[in-house]
Design an enzyme around this catalytic site. Structure first.
Site, short mmCIF file in Angstrom:
data_model
loop_
_atom_site.label_atom_id
_atom_site.label_comp_id
_atom_site.label_asym_id
_atom_site.label_seq_id
_atom_site.Cartn_x
_atom_site.Cartn_y
_atom_site.Cartn_z
N THR A 392 -0.92 24.86 -19.41
CA THR A 392 -2.09 25.40 -20.05
C THR A 392 -3.20 24.80 -19.44
OG1 THR A 392 -0.66 25.21 -22.02
CG2 THR A 392 -2.91 25.31 -22.60
N THR A 410 -2.10 29.83 -20.86
CA THR A 410 -0.82 29.13 -20.89
C THR A 410 0.28 29.80 -20.27
OG1 THR A 410 0.62 27.53 -22.04
CG2 THR A 410 0.03 29.53 -23.24
N SER A 456 2.31 28.54 -31.67
CA SER A 456 1.49 27.67 -30.73
C SER A 456 0.67 26.57 -31.38
CB SER A 456 0.33 28.69 -29.93
OG SER A 456 -0.26 28.04 -29.33
N GLY A 477 -2.25 20.47 -23.79
CA GLY A 477 -1.79 19.08 -24.32
C GLY A 477 -0.60 19.51 -25.18
N GLY A 478 0.19 20.59 -25.28
CA GLY A 478 1.21 20.90 -26.35
C GLY A 478 0.77 20.52 -27.60
N1 GLU Z 1 3.02 26.14 -25.27
C1 GLU Z 1 1.92 25.62 -26.05
C2 GLU Z 1 1.33 26.18 -27.09
O1 GLU Z 1 1.30 27.40 -26.95
C3 GLU Z 1 0.79 25.04 -25.07
C4 GLU Z 1 1.54 23.98 -24.09
C5 GLU Z 1 0.62 22.87 -23.54
O2 GLU Z 1 -0.65 23.02 -24.08
O3 GLU Z 1 0.79 22.58 -22.50
O4 GLU Z 1 0.89 25.73 -28.15
#
Ligand code: GLU
Length: 571
Positions: A392, A410, A456, A477-478
């Site tokens: 991301t 992302t 997300s 940052g997930g």
């Molecule tokens: N896939 C995650 C999301 O959509 C983002 C992943 C990331 O920030 O690395 O929330």
């Protein structure tokens, strides 16, 4: 388009120090950049240059976003690109209107809740699910850019792709972060598929070194075709066929069809805004949990006098407790609202003031339970905490007309599904769904369903004062994204921190479990006080990539996260 190279900061080509064994870029001291007219803040200097050049010839924030995204796809390929999805907040200065656009990936129409389960109904191991075509969602980023450019752009689409096309042909230097990302992703099968292996590794199987030149003729060809024909080749033409063929990997094949690609649509959604002290904080609604979860945390904190408490253990305790309550609701209720009847009252004032009363300033509540927000439908969900990994990119742009874009983009985890076609990587966004579809006899809101968008955490954000925009911010940052962005908003609004200082402020993260303190920083000074309040502490690297622009006192201020390789620049 006239090439008008605006002199970037000396920071262009900034040497980023990267530790040998991880992709964590060591914090480098930076200062807030201030300009009069326009600004780009993004994760890579080449991308910032491409965006600033567009702004300098009179392009809008929407135009610049196209150039920035295409360049990021090339030079930061592990994080985002046309093989992935994104969310955009757009402030249209002429209409004084905020719009939000959803370009999130979708599950193939044929996907069922058992999509990530084995023959016995057991969830697959996360990495087993990620690698290969099965995790690939129908990409949305290209259609999203085309849509927003069509609505708000004033430059020729084809011109905006030119900088990335030339750079792909002439080559760029592999950045330290890209090199170490390749190295560390090798253990997680980045070298499994031939086209990906050939692109990211040397003949002897080692990762491309930082500083080595990389060209990408396949990507240049792809962009050339998109420059001439728009998104059609990608969604209905040859590239669509290649994507469908590429997801048919031997192990872990996907189900995406040509129809899935042809039917992909961008959705304009209602912004999610909450009042916070003298401000309005606006974000993206479902399918991301970002705007709602941030909105809950801020509302839960709004009766505490954080401005006078300051960034002390006392304030962080309150923050952590509010984050726990919000993440508990996120896990239980938040998903793609086109598929799940989410409770309407997640931001209801009365509900949140009842929830806020669960916060005891003297002691931690431990793990928070989800609440019962007001809802027209009976609430019958099971909690889920599907982890999200850290790929991301986020960028913010302000143009000379006062238009603003805040875009988080992302391919999910670093290098996505590892499947590459036509010079770009395909996402693994479908692993953001819950692999379990039922728990305790109840459906999980974020289970896989055909055509659904995975939940997300991405949180592109804008803050307004008296109806005027004053901040655009976001981060990768997930599921930690929500923490990163919310606490920087608090630092800027409540503690009146300088923009760069706020972004570089050490992270304190809680997702309704242990509290993470950012290793090697002054956040560790909080440890004993937080432990005394009952918090369990975990010290770890917290690799945000915050890119923000503030508009204050008639000036434009930009900052880029010292933890990564980006810069802010403008004129
Ligand atoms: N896939 C995650 C999301 O959509 C983002 C992943 C990331 O920030 O690395 O929330």
């Amino acid at each position: 388009m006239r090439t008008h190279t605006v002199l970037l900061l000396a920071a262009l080509g900034i040497p980023a120090a990267v530790t040998a064994d991880s992709t964590q870029t060591q914090p480098m001291p930076r200062a807030t950049v201030t300009t009069d007219t326009a600004m780009v803040s993004a994760a890579n200097p080449h991308a910032v240059q491409a965006g600033v050049d567009v702004l300098a010839v009179g392009g809008t924030a929407a135009d610049a976003a196209v150039a920035v995204q295409m360049m990021l796809n090339l030079v930061e390929p592990q994080s985002s690109g046309i093989g992935g999805g994104a969310f955009i907040l757009y402030w249209d200065a002429t209409e004084a209107k905020l719009s939000t656009f959803d370009g999130r990936e979708k599950a193939p129409a044929s996907a069922t809740p058992a999509y990530f389960q084995d023959a016995d109904g057991e969830p697959l191991k996360w990495w087993d699910a990620v690698v290969g075509g099965r995790s690939v969602g129908v990409p949305g980023t290209l259609k999203l850019l085309e849509h927003v450019h069509g609505q708000f752009g004033n430059q020729e689409w084809s011109d905006l792709l030119e900088p990335a096309i030339s750079k792909a042909r002439e080559g760029f230097k592999v950045s330290p972060r890209l090199s170490t990302s390749i190295e560390s992703a090798k253990e997680r099968k980045l070298d499994m598929f031939e086209s990906t292996r050939d692109y990211f590794f040397k003949d002897d199987g080692t990762a491309l070194a930082a500083g080595s030149y990389l060209t990408n003729d396949n990507f240049a060809r792809t962009l050339r075709s998109i420059a001439i024909n728009g998104s059609a080749p990608f969604y209905t033409g040859q590239i669509a066929k290649d994507i469908v063929a590429a997801v048919q990997t031997e192990t872990n094949p996907g189900e995406m069809t040509l129809d899935d690609l042809a039917n992909y649509t961008v959705v304009e959604r209602e912004p999610v805004c909450v009042p916070y002290r003298a401000y309005d904080v606006c974000g993206m609604g479902p399918p991301t949990s970002g705007g709602l979860t941030m909105g809950q945390i801020l509302t839960l904190l709004s009766n505490h006098d954080l401005p006078s408490i300051g960034p002390t253990a006392e304030a962080w305790h309150l923050y952590i407790e509010a984050a726990k309550l919000a993440y508990a609701d996120r896990g239980m209720y938040m998903a793609d609202s086109d598929f799940v009847s989410m409770p309407e009252g997640l931001l209801d004032k009365t509900y949140l003031s009842e929830r806020a009363s669960l916060i005891d300033p003297a002691t931690s509540m431990g793990k928070a339970e989800a609440g019962s927000p007001p809802s027209e439908d009976a609430l019958n969900f099971a909690a889920d905490l599907q982890p999200e990994r850290e790929g991301t990119s986020h960028f913010s742009i302000v143009d000379q007309f006062g238009n603003i874009i805040s875009m988080t983009t992302t391919i999910e985890t670093g290098f996505g599904s590892r499947v590459m076609t036509n010079g770009f990587l395909l996402n693994n966004e479908l692993t953001d769904f819950s692999f379990k579809d039922m728990k305790d006899g109840k459906p999980v809101a974020n289970r896989v369903e055909g055509g659904k968008r995975p939940r997300s955490s991405m949180s592109p954000t804008m803050v307004f004062k008296d109806g005027k925009p004053m901040l655009a911010i976001g981060s990768p940052g997930g599921s930690r994204i929500i923490n990163y962005v919310t606490q920087k908003v608090i630092a800027i609004l409540d503690w009146e921190m300088d923009l760069q200082a706020a972004i570089d402020m050490p992270h304190v993260v809680n997702r309704n479990g242990k509290t993470d303190l950012e290793e090697g920083t002054t956040a560790l000074d909080l440890q004993s006080e937080l432990e005394a309040l009952g918090h369990e502490i975990n010290v770890r690297g917290l690799n945000s990539g915050l890119h923000a622009i503030a508009i204050q006192d008639g000036k434009i201020h930009g900052a880029a996260d010292s933890r990564r390789e980006g810069i802010a620049a403008g004129f």
